[in-house]
Design a protein around this motif. Structure first.
Motif, mmCIF file in Angstrom:
data_model
loop_
_atom_site.group_PDB
_atom_site.id
_atom_site.type_symbol
_atom_site.label_atom_id
_atom_site.label_comp_id
_atom_site.label_asym_id
_atom_site.label_seq_id
_atom_site.Cartn_x
_atom_site.Cartn_y
_atom_site.Cartn_z
ATOM 1 N N PHE A 1 -4.926 -3.078 -0.393
ATOM 2 C CA PHE A 1 -6.228 -2.966 0.267
ATOM 3 C C PHE A 1 -6.659 -4.268 0.931
ATOM 4 N N ALA B 1 2.026 1.777 -3.507
ATOM 5 C CA ALA B 1 0.946 2.332 -4.319
ATOM 6 C C ALA B 1 0.834 3.835 -4.129
ATOM 7 N N LEU C 1 0.828 -1.194 0.000
ATOM 8 C CA LEU C 1 0.000 0.000 0.000
ATOM 9 C C LEU C 1 0.869 1.254 0.000
ATOM 10 N N HIS D 1 -5.837 7.003 -3.704
ATOM 11 C CA HIS D 1 -6.411 6.162 -4.752
ATOM 12 C C HIS D 1 -7.366 6.963 -5.632
ATOM 13 N N GLU E 1 -2.452 0.686 -9.846
ATOM 14 C CA GLU E 1 -3.708 0.063 -9.402
ATOM 15 C C GLU E 1 -3.467 -1.355 -8.885
ATOM 16 N N TYR F 1 -2.419 -1.085 -5.337
ATOM 17 C CA TYR F 1 -3.551 -0.803 -4.452
ATOM 18 C C TYR F 1 -4.364 -2.071 -4.214
ATOM 19 N N THR G 1 1.646 6.889 -6.897
ATOM 20 C CA THR G 1 0.681 7.965 -7.152
ATOM 21 C C THR G 1 1.355 9.323 -7.009
ATOM 22 N N ARG H 1 -13.227 -3.038 -3.851
ATOM 23 C CA ARG H 1 -12.182 -3.714 -4.612
ATOM 24 C C ARG H 1 -12.627 -5.126 -4.983
ATOM 25 N N ALA I 1 -5.317 6.034 2.349
ATOM 26 C CA ALA I 1 -5.064 5.427 1.048
ATOM 27 C C ALA I 1 -6.162 5.785 0.050
#
Length: 303
Positions: A231, A164, A161, A253, A224, A227, A168, A297, A249
């Protein structure tokens, strides 16, 4: 050694929370959802991480930055000794109460040293190592505050995470980083796509043929997948810790989703979410105990 008094600790934690509120921006939306003891501990972790980041991103000469980063490294190694530093005092107390992996701060320092040296990353594998240093480390430190029952299983998910979130950040800050002479995207992939990152005469990232925008969309799709892995951590946490994680997060996201829809925007300006949208994401995370994001998700994966 005598333990610090309750009054000194209260003052130290208050200083860390002040740093968090004034500087954390995106993270503060999630940290506020924690119960007091964990909120104080995570604020202390954030305050020390912020100190390290501020050295790396500051305006001092590079050799001075490296010296100060090494000073912080040594101060962490001495943690537990008497100190007047409120941040070190608070982190030390939090680490006595919770299984916070203090060594992860050394990885964060390593990542900041890579920034100071303006390191570039020939491959995605090497970029991933950098992301683990500067963001996976924060995920693992935060996990120590959350204190899940199965730490060993949760740890790689927290690391994912963090990666991710950092991917980003990299996409969001392409233009800002170029202005500072930094390029974080994998060099071999840029070369294969025929892209040489540079600014045009308007101060925007050049993209005459639209290749860069498409490249960003592909990188967003890769983020993605991190993530999706990260998650999976949420159901392993208690309700308030899951809400905190989902809020922090979830903001990043949502930002990634916005970049994926309009990748050209990050070549022109810094893309950000409005405060009302961040607050709404935090409220949703609190209402669902963080599991709304996990359910979303799973639903997306089933389609």
């Amino acid at each position: 050694m005598n333990a610090p008094s309750a009054a000194r600790l209260a003052t130290a934690y208050a200083e860390c929370e002040h740093i968090m509120v004034s500087a954390a921006r995106n993270f503060s939306y999630g940290i506020r959802l924690l119960p007091p003891g964990k909120r104080q501990a995570l604020a202390a972790v954030y305050a020390l991480a912020r100190r390290i980041d501020d050295i790396g991103d500051g305006t001092l000469p590079d050799d001075e930055k490296l010296r100060l980063l090494d000073d912080v490294r040594m101060s962490i190694k001495r943690m537990g000794e008497p100190t007047d530093d409120p941040v070190l005092l608070a982190v030390g107390d939090a680490a006595r109460r919770l299984p916070i992996p203090i060594d992860a701060f050394f990885e964060l320092i390593e990542g900041c040293e890579l920034d100071v040296r303006n390191t570039r990353y020939p491959t995605f594998r090497e970029l991933t190592h950098y992301c683990r240093c500067v963001a996976g480390s924060i995920g693992r430190l935060s996990l120590g505050v959350f204190d899940p029952a199965d730490f060993a299983t949760a740890e790689p998910l927290a690391d994912a995470l963090g990666i991710a979130l950092q991917l980003t950040n990299i996409l969001r800050d392409i233009r800002e980083d170029l202005l500072r002479g930094r390029v974080y995207l994998p060099l071999d992939e840029l070369t294969a796509a025929g892209i040489e990152p540079h600014l045009d005469d308007r101060g925007m990232v050049a993209d005459e043929r639209g290749r860069f925008a498409e490249f960003i969309r592909d990188q967003a799709a890769r983020a993605e997948t991190w993530y999706a892995r990260g998650f999976a951590l949420l159901p392993m946490l208690d309700r308030r810790s899951a809400a905190c994680t989902a809020a922090m997060a979830g903001i990043y996201h949502r930002l990634l989703q916005r970049i994926a829809r309009n990748p050209r925007a990050v070549l022109q300006r810094r893309v950000a979410l409005p405060a009302w949208e961040k607050a709404a994401l935090a409220a949703r995370a609190f209402a669902t105990g963080g599991l709304g994001e996990a359910a979303a998700r799973r639903s997306a994966g089933a389609r």
